[in-house]
Write an enzyme that holds these catalytic residues in place. Sequence first.
Site, PDB file in Angstrom:
ATOM      1  N   ARG A 260       0.873  -1.188   0.000  1.00  0.00           N
ATOM      2  CA  ARG A 260       0.000   0.000   0.000  1.00  0.00           C
ATOM      3  C   ARG A 260       0.899   1.225   0.000  1.00  0.00           C
ATOM      4  NH1 ARG A 260       0.037   1.753   5.403  1.00  0.00           N
ATOM      5  NH2 ARG A 260      -0.167   0.116   6.977  1.00  0.00           N
ATOM      6  N   HIS A 264      -2.192   3.578   6.324  1.00  0.00           N
ATOM      7  CA  HIS A 264      -3.276   2.613   6.509  1.00  0.00           C
ATOM      8  C   HIS A 264      -4.633   3.245   6.237  1.00  0.00           C
ATOM      9  CE1 HIS A 264      -5.802  -0.486   8.286  1.00  0.00           C
ATOM     10  NE2 HIS A 264      -6.301   0.422   9.107  1.00  0.00           N
ATOM     11  N   TYR A 273       6.489   4.488  11.210  1.00  0.00           N
ATOM     12  CA  TYR A 273       6.805   3.057  11.187  1.00  0.00           C
ATOM     13  C   TYR A 273       7.298   2.545   9.830  1.00  0.00           C
ATOM     14  CZ  TYR A 273       2.015   2.653   9.268  1.00  0.00           C
ATOM     15  OH  TYR A 273       0.874   2.795   8.511  1.00  0.00           O
TER      16      TYR A 273
END
Length: 342
Positions: A260, A264, A273
């Site tokens: 992706r 998110h 992250y």
Amino acid sequence: MATGHRTDLLERQGHDRHGKLGLTDEDVLQIYEAMLLARRLDERMWILNRGGQASFVISCQGQEAAQVGAAWALDRERDWVYPYYRDVGLVLVLGVTPRELMLALLGKAEDPASGGRQMPNHFSSPERRIAPQSSVVGTQIPQAAGTALASKIRGDGAVTLVTFGEGATAEGDFHEGLNFAAIHKVPAVFLCENNRYAISVPVEKEVSVPDVADRALAYGIPGVAVDGNDPLEVYRATREAVERARAGEGPTLIEAKTYRLLAHSSDDDDSGYRPREEVEAWKKKDPIPRFAAYLKEQGLIDHGGLQAMEERIRQIVDDATDYAEQAPYPRAEHLLDHVYGD
């Protein structure tokens, strides 16, 4: 197809690959257009979110090839689909319209999936054989196994495709669904869109084996890992799995390795992250320009054709946005409609 078979095809070349798969020139142009439409719709959704009109977006960007390639292998008049929340490309191929997606995004009363009551991308369309879904990760997997068992009992020849991220494979539903499907040898295809992160948790901390597809071995069913950024490879693997299922040979687990490209969701900050170098490296494998390059190499489209397609899609996205913006919200007195039986 052997159990645990892996196909690493990140930099594949070849002339007329689509023809060797039985796809026409028109097929691959339509596959590309569906991928591009999903991307441009997603981009518009983020603009609406940042402008304060859409409360939440969960992106499909980067995963369009896996979604469209898999959908292309289905019998859209017969097969059942349990999508997950990133599957904009998948549901577009199955017939969900851009207007419907925008109505759901903005929570309007005309949203056919839930009347504006559910979160965006909770796809539902009985007439298109798209089952409704929950926000709870992985719940669609055992439900799909049950639908596939019903098809087997009825002998209607339908195959059920269910999709999920690799994070869902850490849920109990994954084990229960695959175990049940394998025992009863149901006509199902389990497609894991492995985008490498379960929100902020990297795949290395989700799965203890090199490939999610390796887990198929434990259930005694075929597992195959493919380049999820190549629609032709995903189509090939899904078509083979569908043919096995329809022939009574049981389920298959497919792992489409993808990424992706955005966070998110619109409420997430992935910079904490994910190293930017990693994101930039995957952008070089973006399925949209990769497949455009293939089409140009095959002489199927040129720069002018791509520009014309972009303009056609821009008009579709503008129309969907305008339509949804002008549509009314659900009325407060209808809040409990469909919650209780009459």
